[in-house]
Design an enzyme around this catalytic site. Structure first.
Site, PDB file in Angstrom:
ATOM      1  N   HIS A  51      34.542  44.969  45.324  1.00 43.68           N
ATOM      2  CA  HIS A  51      33.248  45.330  45.888  1.00 43.68           C
ATOM      3  C   HIS A  51      33.329  46.834  46.143  1.00 43.68           C
ATOM      4  O   HIS A  51      34.423  47.372  46.395  1.00 43.68           O
ATOM      5  CB  HIS A  51      32.993  44.607  47.209  1.00 43.68           C
ATOM      6  CG  HIS A  51      32.796  43.123  47.026  1.00 43.68           C
ATOM      7  ND1 HIS A  51      33.496  42.187  47.734  1.00 43.68           N
ATOM      8  CD2 HIS A  51      31.953  42.449  46.213  1.00 43.68           C
ATOM      9  CE1 HIS A  51      33.103  40.971  47.355  1.00 43.68           C
ATOM     10  NE2 HIS A  51      32.171  41.109  46.440  1.00 43.68           N
ATOM     11  N   ASP A  54      35.177  47.476  49.170  1.00 43.31           N
ATOM     12  CA  ASP A  54      36.615  47.170  49.147  1.00 43.31           C
ATOM     13  C   ASP A  54      37.355  48.450  48.750  1.00 43.31           C
ATOM     14  O   ASP A  54      38.444  48.732  49.243  1.00 43.31           O
ATOM     15  CB  ASP A  54      36.957  46.109  48.081  1.00 43.31           C
ATOM     16  CG  ASP A  54      36.409  44.721  48.392  1.00 43.31           C
ATOM     17  OD1 ASP A  54      36.394  44.344  49.580  1.00 43.31           O
ATOM     18  OD2 ASP A  54      36.010  44.028  47.438  1.00 43.31           O
TER      19      ASP A  54
HETATM   20  C1  GLO Z   1      29.460  34.356  45.213  1.00 42.90           C
HETATM   21  C2  GLO Z   1      29.930  35.215  44.133  1.00 42.90           C
HETATM   22  C3  GLO Z   1      30.751  36.382  44.618  1.00 42.90           C
HETATM   23  C4  GLO Z   1      30.797  37.481  43.589  1.00 42.90           C
HETATM   24  C5  GLO Z   1      31.500  38.704  44.078  1.00 42.90           C
HETATM   25  C6  GLO Z   1      31.404  39.838  43.078  1.00 42.90           C
HETATM   26  O1  GLO Z   1      28.986  33.282  45.042  1.00 42.90           O
HETATM   27  O2  GLO Z   1      30.646  34.459  43.210  1.00 42.90           O
HETATM   28  O3  GLO Z   1      32.055  35.976  44.951  1.00 42.90           O
HETATM   29  O4  GLO Z   1      31.413  37.036  42.437  1.00 42.90           O
HETATM   30  O5  GLO Z   1      30.952  39.104  45.270  1.00 42.90           O
HETATM   31  O6  GLO Z   1      30.208  40.458  43.153  1.00 42.90           O
END
Ligand code: GLO
Ligand code: MG
Length: 347
Positions: A51, A54
């Site tokens: 993210h 992150d």
């Molecule tokens: C939630 C999503 C989430 C995304 C992550 C990347 O349901 O799967 O985990 O994959 O935030 O943007």
């Protein structure tokens, strides 16, 4: 035939988590990001999915220069661990401004913020040495239909994609579709929607998709066919393999844990497409069960990778001659039995 070396694996720091759910608090201590990084290679992983915050915590509160400088530091940290970044994704859904969606908010100021924040997310990606950004459109939808004009909302989304593609002439954007949760209905529920809106942008070549197993199942669709649709168009740019036991909350179970055959078919379609050779990653968006003790709360990652590789072996060792014969004879009962026997390791 070595399979482990064909595929490269990734996950995000959120996949080592504290175990909180909507009905209870954290049950495991927070693992520091630097500790997580040290675990990647041990677990058999090569790349980090980020993210934006992150990579650069408190990204909204920092100047553009500061954001870039911190992202450069992060790149060094990754290199020290022999790792690279796969993508960055803007975490719009955790900011109070994004409460009713970012790109599709009714408030033009919020829409502007969402685009600005994602521009930063793109800048972070570039400093990390990559061009790849993923949009999981978490709150881009509604709890009740009457809350937004859905036609306008889709137009806003397209405007945002165009602004982002224009911000950086090299960035490549993949949408990660999901039909629901946290919203009642999300606007881009399937890969068909994701690729269709990408095709309407100013540069369709730089738009693609990331498919998550659980999200396809929540849409009532077969993940392997969803993947096949993107693969035939050269648009499967990453995956979030995991598993999902029916239509309930997004479970993010270990890959193959709920339905091994559905998992096998995802592996099969990736193998048929030669996905490993594209250099794209096998991302595992899996969560440890809440009951898992802290010292063993990374097993879900290693297990998912192990199941994936075991299914690659299963695909590669399936009797092709028999398969062709049974398809020619249209004896799908026998074909099904042959697949099941092979998966179970029985004659
Ligand atoms: C939630 C999503 C989430 C995304 C992550 C990347 O349901 O799967 O985990 O994959 O935030 O943007
Ligand atoms: Mg995901």
């Amino acid at each position: 035939m070595s399979t482990a070396t064909d595929y490269r694996f990734s996950f995000g720091p959120w996949n080592i988590h504290e175990g909180a759910d909507p009905f209870g608090p954290a049950v495991r201590p927070t693992v520091a990001f630097s500790k997580k990084l040290a675990m990647y290679k041990e677990l058999g992983f090569d790349a980090v999915q980020f993210h934006d915050d992150d990579a650069v915590p408190d990204i909204d509160g920092k100047s553009a220069d500061q954001v870039r400088a911190e992202a450069r530091q992060m790149k060094k940290m990754l290199a020290d661990h022999g790792l690279v970044a796969e993508f960055t994704a803007p975490r719009l859904w955790e900011d109070p401004r994004g409460i009713d969606g970012g790109f599709t908010s009714n408030d033009s100021q919020v829409r502007k913020w969402a685009i600005d924040r994602t521009r930063r997310c793109i800048d972070v990606a570039r400093e990390l040495g990559i061009k790849f950004v993923v949009l999981w459109l978490a709150r881009e939808g509604t709890y009740i239909r009457e809350a937004k004009n859905a036609i306008d909302a889709h137009k806003h989304l397209l405007d945002a994609l165009n602004a982002l593609l224009q911000h950086d002439k090299e960035v490549e954007i993949a949408i990660e579709p999901k039909p629901n949760e946290p919203m009642d209905h999300a606007y881009i529920p399937t890969i068909g929607h994701a690729l269709a809106i990408g095709m309407q942008t100013v540069d369709p070549r730089r738009t693609g998709g990331l498919i998550e197993t659980a999200h396809a199942i929540l849409a009532g669709l077969d993940p392997s066919d969803e993947m096949a649709f993107a693969l035939q168009a050269g648009k499967l740019w990453s995956v979030h393999l995991n598993d999902q036991n029916g239509l309930k909350f997004d479970e993010d179970k270990s890959f193959g844990a709920a339905n091994l055959r559905v998992a096998y078919n995802q592996v099969r379609v990736l193998e048929l497409a030669g996905y490993a050779k594209t250099g794209r990653y096998i991302g595992l968006d899996v969560k440890a069960m809440r009951t898992q003790q802290a010292d063993v709360a990374t097993k879900h990652l290693a297990n998912s990778r192990r199941i994936f590789l075991a299914l690659v072996e299963k695909f590669r060792t399936f009797d092709r001659k028999l398969e062709q014969q049974l398809i020619a004879a249209r004896d799908y009962e026998a074909l099904e039995m042959a697949v099941l026997a092979h998966l179970m390791g029985v004659k």
